[in-house]
Motif scaffolding. Sequence first.
Motif, PDB file in Angstrom:
ATOM      1  N   LEU A 327       5.916  -6.159  -0.402  1.00 36.96           N
ATOM      2  CA  LEU A 327       4.797  -5.462  -0.091  1.00 36.96           C
ATOM      3  C   LEU A 327       3.443  -6.379   0.129  1.00 36.96           C
ATOM      4  N   ASP A 328       2.871  -6.283   1.160  1.00 39.20           N
ATOM      5  CA  ASP A 328       1.730  -7.242   1.480  1.00 39.20           C
ATOM      6  C   ASP A 328       0.672  -6.889   0.401  1.00 39.20           C
ATOM      7  N   VAL A 329       0.072  -5.537   0.256  1.00 40.05           N
ATOM      8  CA  VAL A 329      -1.020  -5.538  -0.333  1.00 40.05           C
ATOM      9  C   VAL A 329      -0.861  -4.243  -1.088  1.00 40.05           C
ATOM     10  N   TYR A 330      -1.486  -4.159  -2.400  1.00 38.33           N
ATOM     11  CA  TYR A 330      -1.639  -2.883  -3.351  1.00 38.33           C
ATOM     12  C   TYR A 330      -3.193  -2.786  -3.413  1.00 38.33           C
ATOM     13  N   ILE A 331      -3.668  -1.811  -3.174  1.00 38.47           N
ATOM     14  CA  ILE A 331      -5.194  -1.380  -3.319  1.00 38.47           C
ATOM     15  C   ILE A 331      -5.458  -0.820  -4.654  1.00 38.47           C
ATOM     16  N   ALA A 342     -13.051   5.271   0.111  1.00 34.32           N
ATOM     17  CA  ALA A 342     -13.079   3.920   0.765  1.00 34.32           C
ATOM     18  C   ALA A 342     -11.669   3.130   0.925  1.00 34.32           C
ATOM     19  N   ALA A 343     -10.860   3.349  -0.640  1.00 38.66           N
ATOM     20  CA  ALA A 343      -9.545   2.465  -0.611  1.00 38.66           C
ATOM     21  C   ALA A 343      -8.647   3.165   0.471  1.00 38.66           C
ATOM     22  N   PHE A 344      -8.649   4.384   0.616  1.00 42.41           N
ATOM     23  CA  PHE A 344      -7.604   5.213   1.350  1.00 42.41           C
ATOM     24  C   PHE A 344      -8.038   4.532   2.965  1.00 42.41           C
ATOM     25  N   ALA A 345      -9.359   4.716   3.197  1.00 40.31           N
ATOM     26  CA  ALA A 345      -9.901   4.274   4.528  1.00 40.31           C
ATOM     27  C   ALA A 345      -9.297   2.710   4.899  1.00 40.31           C
ATOM     28  N   LEU A 346      -9.397   2.026   4.039  1.00 44.35           N
ATOM     29  CA  LEU A 346      -9.062   0.465   4.030  1.00 44.35           C
ATOM     30  C   LEU A 346      -7.538   0.297   4.352  1.00 44.35           C
ATOM     31  N   ALA A 347      -6.691   1.326   3.446  1.00 46.89           N
ATOM     32  CA  ALA A 347      -5.303   1.187   3.724  1.00 46.89           C
ATOM     33  C   ALA A 347      -4.941   1.558   4.824  1.00 46.89           C
ATOM     34  N   CYS A 348      -5.564   2.673   5.733  1.00 44.80           N
ATOM     35  CA  CYS A 348      -5.195   3.168   7.005  1.00 44.80           C
ATOM     36  C   CYS A 348      -5.342   1.895   7.978  1.00 44.80           C
ATOM     37  N   LEU A 350      -5.669  -1.251   7.441  1.00 44.56           N
ATOM     38  CA  LEU A 350      -4.792  -2.480   7.224  1.00 44.56           C
ATOM     39  C   LEU A 350      -3.361  -2.252   7.765  1.00 44.56           C
ATOM     40  N   ARG A 351      -2.815  -0.969   7.499  1.00 45.87           N
ATOM     41  CA  ARG A 351      -1.575  -0.520   8.062  1.00 45.87           C
ATOM     42  C   ARG A 351      -1.498  -0.674   9.519  1.00 45.87           C
ATOM     43  N   GLY A 352      -2.685  -0.214  10.092  1.00 49.14           N
ATOM     44  CA  GLY A 352      -2.805  -0.207  11.538  1.00 49.14           C
ATOM     45  C   GLY A 352      -2.717  -1.549  12.035  1.00 49.14           C
ATOM     46  N   TYR A 415      -9.599 -11.183   6.940  1.00 48.02           N
ATOM     47  CA  TYR A 415      -9.172 -12.102   6.093  1.00 48.02           C
ATOM     48  C   TYR A 415      -7.700 -12.135   5.498  1.00 48.02           C
ATOM     49  N   LEU A 416      -7.228 -11.074   5.082  1.00 45.99           N
ATOM     50  CA  LEU A 416      -5.686 -10.727   5.079  1.00 45.99           C
ATOM     51  C   LEU A 416      -4.704 -11.557   6.317  1.00 45.99           C
TER      52      LEU A 416
END
Length: 419
Positions: A327-331, A342-348, A350-352, A415-416
Amino acid sequence: MQITRPRGTNDFLPEITAKWQEVEALLRCLCREYGYGEIRTPLFEDTELFSRGVGETTDIVQKEMYTFADHGGRSMTLRPENTASACRAYIENKLYGGVQPVKLYYLGPMFRYEKPQAGRFRQFHQFGLELFGSAAPAADAEVISFAWDLYHRLHIKGLQLKINSVGCPACRPAYKTALQDYFRPYLGELCATCRDRFERNPLRIFDCKSEICRRIGAEAPLLLDSLCPECGEHFTAVQELLTTAAIPFELNPRLVRGLDYYTKTAFEIEVAGIGAQSALCGGGRYDGLIEEIGGTPTPAVGFALGMERIFAALAAQNDDIETTGCLDVYIISGMDKRLKQAAFALACRLRGSGISVEMELGDKSFKAQMKAADRLQAAWTVIFGANEFAAGQAAVRNMASGEQIELPIEDIRGYLMQH
Ligand code: AMP
């Protein structure tokens, strides 16, 4: 009552399928290197395709097929192998009309009602190649070298390639008679199956596992000694090509395929130490098969391998397939609804960008989320806390080094991507 999976079948869970996907990726990569394109045929076919294409007298057709009548009263069978279907597709889709040879591969489940045991299942998986439209010895050698190459790249040790020639309709009839002459005096001693084989295809007596049939067969005349000139030259050429390619092989003059449409080269790769089911793959030339199922005579060669046997061999050698893709990232976020959004929006986002992301979907505590990130071995965590969020920021932590920085939320993706 608990419903369980049918006998002889498996549930492959993600930890295992991750390994399968690695092997499948290697197979597809080899197919690209060797120039084979994938064919996907139906999982069920008209029963007659297999009774003709696999052979009425084979164990598969006589006792191992999953055959059923569909609602239209047609007899259908779950495919016990894929060669017959590939030949049917070659004819039906007029592939003979294009550039030859036609080079196909398949990968998928096959079904045989066999006695389940270690390495032998009722639903198992085969990968195979079919090369249609070339009678050249180099086609046989190419197919063999593919199989050899694969097991080498998987670091399987102790491989034994066995080859033979089963002749052709020109040289086999005389040999068949010689074989029957040899076995006739022993008819009373052969097992019931071999007595039946004696009439229909005596070559298959060599396949018998019974001690006594093997002992009798050990002295029988060999087809290798009476190949016609064409089959002899073909077999020599195949051996020369294997030698040139530094692929070691043994002759096994009792390696047979009993049916008339099998011709010339037969081969098998075995590995020591994986128990009774030591055959990793088998194949050969079948110049008579396409005609058998209704096409015009077309030379063909191919092989099929058992996927489960690859993993059995690796396990027996204390080896395993390395899987990547952790796994790359756990939010991690606080409970506040705005934080979670905001966490959900960032997850979308990043996955994109191709980054794999996990997050807590429900309302687990901060501590529980931390634990989950550890358990999933996330490379990074992004932490949405109330104070940082108020400043438009979140914390990004490198889980290996423990280093943590705070970044504006819109900069996190960049950054990631860079790290
Ligand atoms: P065959 O189609 O019988 O020539 O088999 C080709 C390869 O498929 C064998 O060498 C095995 O590796 C594999 N295989 C065949 N039957 C089974 C089975 N029932 N379970 C698992 N693997 C099998």
